[in-house]
Design an enzyme around this catalytic site. Structure first.
Site, short mmCIF file in Angstrom:
data_model
loop_
_atom_site.label_atom_id
_atom_site.label_comp_id
_atom_site.label_asym_id
_atom_site.label_seq_id
_atom_site.Cartn_x
_atom_site.Cartn_y
_atom_site.Cartn_z
N HIS A 76 0.84 -1.20 0.00
CA HIS A 76 0.00 0.00 0.00
C HIS A 76 0.87 1.25 0.00
O HIS A 76 0.61 2.21 -0.73
CB HIS A 76 -0.89 0.05 1.25
CG HIS A 76 -1.95 -1.00 1.31
ND1 HIS A 76 -2.12 -1.81 2.41
CD2 HIS A 76 -2.92 -1.36 0.43
CE1 HIS A 76 -3.14 -2.62 2.19
NE2 HIS A 76 -3.64 -2.38 0.99
N LYS B 147 -16.85 -7.08 5.28
CA LYS B 147 -15.69 -7.63 5.97
C LYS B 147 -15.76 -7.33 7.46
O LYS B 147 -16.30 -6.31 7.87
CB LYS B 147 -14.39 -7.01 5.42
CG LYS B 147 -14.08 -7.37 3.99
CD LYS B 147 -12.74 -6.78 3.59
CE LYS B 147 -12.38 -7.13 2.16
NZ LYS B 147 -11.08 -6.55 1.77
N ARG C 79 -2.08 -6.05 -8.31
CA ARG C 79 -1.00 -7.00 -8.03
C ARG C 79 -0.88 -8.04 -9.13
O ARG C 79 0.20 -8.48 -9.46
CB ARG C 79 -1.25 -7.73 -6.71
CG ARG C 79 -1.16 -6.83 -5.50
CD ARG C 79 -1.60 -7.58 -4.29
NE ARG C 79 -3.01 -7.95 -4.47
CZ ARG C 79 -3.85 -8.24 -3.51
NH1 ARG C 79 -3.44 -8.24 -2.27
NH2 ARG C 79 -5.10 -8.53 -3.75
N SER D 294 -3.21 -7.58 2.82
CA SER D 294 -3.48 -7.46 4.26
C SER D 294 -3.88 -8.81 4.85
O SER D 294 -3.50 -9.15 5.97
CB SER D 294 -4.59 -6.43 4.50
OG SER D 294 -4.17 -5.15 4.11
#
Length: 165
Positions: A18, A42, A91, A129
């Site tokens: 990040h 979440k 990514r 994460s």
């Protein structure tokens, strides 16, 4: 006109990946607002306040950043911040499909707002994460994955697991 970009995310917790995107975005835009979103889908490890504090500490050296949080539609938040750009890190190819859908709906909701995709630095292409939390949960060293203050916060969050052994 000041070029303001918003980099939204859960940041639960912020990783070096990040930070790489934030640093690079700050070189492109006059101001980057790092926006912690409340994601109803979440259950976070860290509260919004904790995530904002970790981001503020981790980005203090990047002078043209601001850390904030929001709830609701990203497009509404972008307008509130007078921004015209959403920054998203990619990514892998698997990220692109989801991000393309999000960019498309955001463009439908407001055609004046652009999405700026940045490929992550190769050294962080595996990093998320979720991976960091999984590794930290088992007391593995995450110092190369997150800022030192985040590593300390992870150790504190998971210390109860060690106490139960």
């Amino acid at each position: 006109m000041t070029a303001i970009a918003v980099y939204p995310g859960s940041f639960d917790p912020v990783t070096n990946g990040h930070l790489d995107i934030i640093e690079r975005s700050a070189k492109v835009f006059d101001k980057v607002v790092v926006a912690v979103l409340h994601n109803r889908n979440k259950v976070p490890l860290f509260s919004i306040e904790e995530r904002v504090a970790m981001l503020e500490e981790s980005t203090a050296y990047i002078t043209n950043t601001e850390v904030d949080s929001f709830n609701g539609l990203l497009i509404d938040y972008i307008r509130e911040k007078n921004a015209r750009t959403i920054v998203r890190g990619l990514r892998a190819v698997s990220d692109f499909e989801y991000e393309m859908q999000a960019a498309s709906i955001n463009r439908k909701l407001d055609p004046d707002i652009e999405t700026f995709f940045m490929m992550t630095n190769n050294q962080y292409s595996y990093l998320s994460s979720s991976i960091v939390k999984e590794v930290a949960k088992y007391e593995a060293n995450v110092q190369d994955l997150v800022p030192a203050s985040v590593q300390k916060a992870l150790l504190q969050k998971y210390s109860h697991l060690t106490d139960e052994k």
